[in-house]
Design a protein around this motif. Sequence first.
Motif, mmCIF file in Angstrom:
data_model
loop_
_atom_site.group_PDB
_atom_site.id
_atom_site.type_symbol
_atom_site.label_atom_id
_atom_site.label_comp_id
_atom_site.label_asym_id
_atom_site.label_seq_id
_atom_site.Cartn_x
_atom_site.Cartn_y
_atom_site.Cartn_z
ATOM 1 N N GLU A 26 1.232 -1.023 -0.136
ATOM 2 C CA GLU A 26 -0.333 0.161 0.189
ATOM 3 C C GLU A 26 1.117 1.155 -0.386
ATOM 4 O OE1 GLU A 26 -3.271 0.393 3.231
ATOM 5 O OE2 GLU A 26 -3.107 -1.871 2.935
ATOM 6 N N PRO A 27 0.481 1.993 -1.029
ATOM 7 C CA PRO A 27 1.773 3.722 -1.313
ATOM 8 C C PRO A 27 1.375 4.193 -0.662
ATOM 9 C CG PRO A 27 0.177 3.361 -3.164
ATOM 10 C CD PRO A 27 0.182 1.668 -2.256
ATOM 11 N N ASP A 28 2.621 4.457 0.147
ATOM 12 C CA ASP A 28 2.494 5.820 1.745
ATOM 13 C C ASP A 28 2.248 7.166 0.304
ATOM 14 O OD1 ASP A 28 3.519 4.370 3.348
ATOM 15 O OD2 ASP A 28 5.226 5.489 3.108
ATOM 16 N N GLU A 29 1.482 7.675 0.934
ATOM 17 C CA GLU A 29 1.355 9.070 0.374
ATOM 18 C C GLU A 29 1.811 10.724 1.072
ATOM 19 O OE1 GLU A 29 -2.536 12.489 -1.249
ATOM 20 O OE2 GLU A 29 -3.155 9.824 -0.619
ATOM 21 N N CYS A 30 2.667 11.309 0.249
ATOM 22 C CA CYS A 30 3.313 12.875 0.855
ATOM 23 C C CYS A 30 2.024 13.640 1.162
ATOM 24 C CB CYS A 30 4.199 13.219 0.274
ATOM 25 S SG CYS A 30 5.126 14.956 0.278
ATOM 26 N N SER A 31 2.080 14.118 2.272
ATOM 27 C CA SER A 31 0.719 14.928 4.054
ATOM 28 C C SER A 31 1.721 16.090 2.958
ATOM 29 C CB SER A 31 1.366 14.704 4.768
ATOM 30 O OG SER A 31 0.990 13.780 5.544
ATOM 31 N N VAL A 58 12.577 15.542 2.531
ATOM 32 C CA VAL A 58 13.109 17.084 2.934
ATOM 33 C C VAL A 58 12.060 17.900 2.866
ATOM 34 C CG1 VAL A 58 14.927 18.182 4.721
ATOM 35 C CG2 VAL A 58 15.145 15.423 3.577
ATOM 36 N N ALA A 59 12.948 18.621 1.357
ATOM 37 C CA ALA A 59 11.572 19.808 0.994
ATOM 38 C C ALA A 59 10.214 19.577 1.733
ATOM 39 C CB ALA A 59 12.295 20.321 -1.048
ATOM 40 N N CYS A 60 9.323 18.461 1.381
ATOM 41 C CA CYS A 60 8.250 18.854 1.414
ATOM 42 C C CYS A 60 8.573 18.879 3.009
ATOM 43 C CB CYS A 60 7.660 17.747 0.598
ATOM 44 S SG CYS A 60 7.125 17.737 -1.108
#
Length: 80
Positions: A26-31, A58-60
């Motif tokens: 189950e892929p993670d999703e960038c918050s 790290v930028a996100c």
Amino acid sequence: AKGLKGATEKEGGQGGKKAAAAAAFEPDECSHCGVLQRVGEASFKRCSRCKLVRYCSVACAKQHWREGHKNECVSQSQQL
């Protein structure tokens, strides 16, 4: 259980741990940016404080923190 594993490998062609891992992925999703993790890619990093949100970079993480995550982020010990 051993007999079932062997039957699955013969019938499905790929069976075993790799097939099970791919099926359970189950892929993670960038918050922050919403990008999805790809199969085989390293898992996204979690917020080191609350452990509830994940980031692709790290930028996100920095940008999301500046945009307000710092106001809603609570350490795990305070979540209980």
